[in-house]
Design an enzyme around this catalytic site. Structure first.
Site, PDB file in Angstrom:
ATOM      1  N   ARG A   1     -39.639  16.828  39.868  1.00 52.28           N
ATOM      2  CA  ARG A   1     -40.514  18.116  40.636  1.00 52.28           C
ATOM      3  C   ARG A   1     -42.258  18.328  40.451  1.00 52.28           C
ATOM      4  NH1 ARG A   1     -38.188  23.766  41.398  1.00 52.28           N
ATOM      5  NH2 ARG A   1     -38.641  23.778  39.429  1.00 52.28           N
TER       6      ARG A   1
ATOM      7  N   ASN B   1     -31.717  19.426  28.721  1.00 51.84           N
ATOM      8  CA  ASN B   1     -32.573  20.513  28.552  1.00 51.84           C
ATOM      9  C   ASN B   1     -33.785  20.466  27.130  1.00 51.84           C
ATOM     10  OD1 ASN B   1     -33.780  22.926  27.444  1.00 51.84           O
ATOM     11  ND2 ASN B   1     -32.031  23.899  28.586  1.00 51.84           N
TER      12      ASN B   1
ATOM     13  N   ASN C   1     -43.584  16.070  29.714  1.00 49.84           N
ATOM     14  CA  ASN C   1     -43.938  17.138  30.990  1.00 49.84           C
ATOM     15  C   ASN C   1     -43.556  18.530  31.747  1.00 49.84           C
ATOM     16  OD1 ASN C   1     -45.470  17.756  34.254  1.00 49.84           O
ATOM     17  ND2 ASN C   1     -43.575  17.309  35.000  1.00 49.84           N
TER      18      ASN C   1
ATOM     19  N   SER D   1     -52.545  22.904  30.162  1.00 58.03           N
ATOM     20  CA  SER D   1     -53.133  23.279  31.249  1.00 58.03           C
ATOM     21  C   SER D   1     -54.385  23.559  30.717  1.00 58.03           C
ATOM     22  CB  SER D   1     -52.220  24.411  31.670  1.00 58.03           C
ATOM     23  OG  SER D   1     -52.701  25.252  32.269  1.00 58.03           O
TER      24      SER D   1
ATOM     25  N   TYR E   1     -47.365  31.414  28.058  1.00 64.76           N
ATOM     26  CA  TYR E   1     -47.508  30.162  29.358  1.00 64.76           C
ATOM     27  C   TYR E   1     -49.424  29.365  27.909  1.00 64.76           C
ATOM     28  CZ  TYR E   1     -47.887  26.371  32.224  1.00 64.76           C
ATOM     29  OH  TYR E   1     -48.313  25.062  32.792  1.00 64.76           O
TER      30      TYR E   1
ATOM     31  N   ALA F   1     -49.845  30.687  25.168  1.00 63.99           N
ATOM     32  CA  ALA F   1     -49.534  30.600  24.211  1.00 63.99           C
ATOM     33  C   ALA F   1     -49.046  29.097  23.905  1.00 63.99           C
ATOM     34  CB  ALA F   1     -48.513  31.087  23.511  1.00 63.99           C
TER      35      ALA F   1
ATOM     36  N   LYS G   1     -49.374  26.890  26.062  1.00 61.92           N
ATOM     37  CA  LYS G   1     -49.982  25.410  25.791  1.00 61.92           C
ATOM     38  C   LYS G   1     -51.166  24.379  24.892  1.00 61.92           C
ATOM     39  CE  LYS G   1     -47.856  23.805  29.852  1.00 61.92           C
ATOM     40  NZ  LYS G   1     -46.773  22.529  30.043  1.00 61.92           N
TER      41      LYS G   1
END
Length: 247
Positions: free
Chosen positions: A15, A64, A93, A145, A158, A160, A162
């Protein structure tokens, strides 16, 4: 001996940005695309169909990224069944966000977000990197990000995850550069995907100099360039794609 089948693995490819990357690489490169996904079979199947529509070749590779054993078993089994194939490109990704104020953050909201980005990067890349080095060519792209660069309130986990991936990108790039393996990170700002669908776009775009959210395809074009031969002298970089938000 058949001709070597060159492949690109995209984790979290079912997605959003992952899907756009799979489709774009199918258009621009001669790679056979390995579309990894965790649980959403329908979305992955749709990505596969879209890749075929643009004339690309691809297959689904469910696992996973957090589960080291599953990563190893799936990739080894695939290699066993495709002896003439080599994975030259890895796009890390897969990632999740579980936003909330740090004070109220549950331990599992911390660990699941960090594990998906960081452990996922380790499990997949560590397992495949030896082949890239022996082959003396490879491209590793880590999707990070703007949050990993500047930190975002409500996203301590998030940010931390990235941020850690950004530093890992820079360090690994130095280790493997002599073997023509480049390692770069792409840091998107606000991109129109399922992940941002709940956000107040009208309000948020006031912060963005170009005054809009980005498209997943725009990120995919950048990936396509960075995995190409044209980008051989770019490594250890974190490239923002954010409409000027961080300028």
């Amino acid at each position: 001996m058949g001709e070597t089948k060159k492949c690109a693995l995209v984790t979290g490819g079912s997605r959003g940005i992952g899907r756009a990357i799979c489709i774009q690489l199918a258009k621009d490169a001669d790679y056979h695309i390995l579309i990894n996904y965790n649980s959403n079979v329908e979305a992955a199947q749709e990505t596969l169909e879209r890749v075929h529509e643009v004339g690309g070749s691809a297959e689904l590779l469910p696992f996973n990224v957090v589960d080291a054993e599953a990563v190893k078993t799936t990739l080894d089994t695939w290699q066993e069944n495709n002896k003439e194939a080599i994975i030259e490109v890895i796009v890390n990704n897969a990632g999740i966000a579980k936003d909330g104020l740090f004070m109220w953050m549950k331990p599992e909201d911390w660990s699941s977000v960090l594990n998906t980005s960081l452990k996922g990067f380790f499990n997949v890349t560590n397992h495949l990197i030896q082949k890239l080095l022996v082959n003396r060519y490879g491209r590793i792209i880590n999707m990070v990000s703007v949050s990993g660069l500047k930190g975002t309130s409500g996203q301590v986990n998030y940010s931390a995850a990235k941020g850690g991936l950004i530093s890992a990108t820079k360090a690994l790039a130095q280790e493997v550069a002599k073997r023509n393996v480049t390692v770069n990170a792409i840091a998107p700002g606000f991109i129109k995907t399922d992940m941002t669908s709940e956000m107040d776009e009208k309000e948020l775009k006031k912060m963005i100099p170009v005054n809009r959210f980005g498209e997943a395809e725009e990120v995919a074009h950048l990936v396509s360039f960075l995995i190409s031969k044209k980008a051989s002298y770019i490594t250890g970089e974190v490239i923002g794609i954010n409409g000027g938000i961080y300028s």
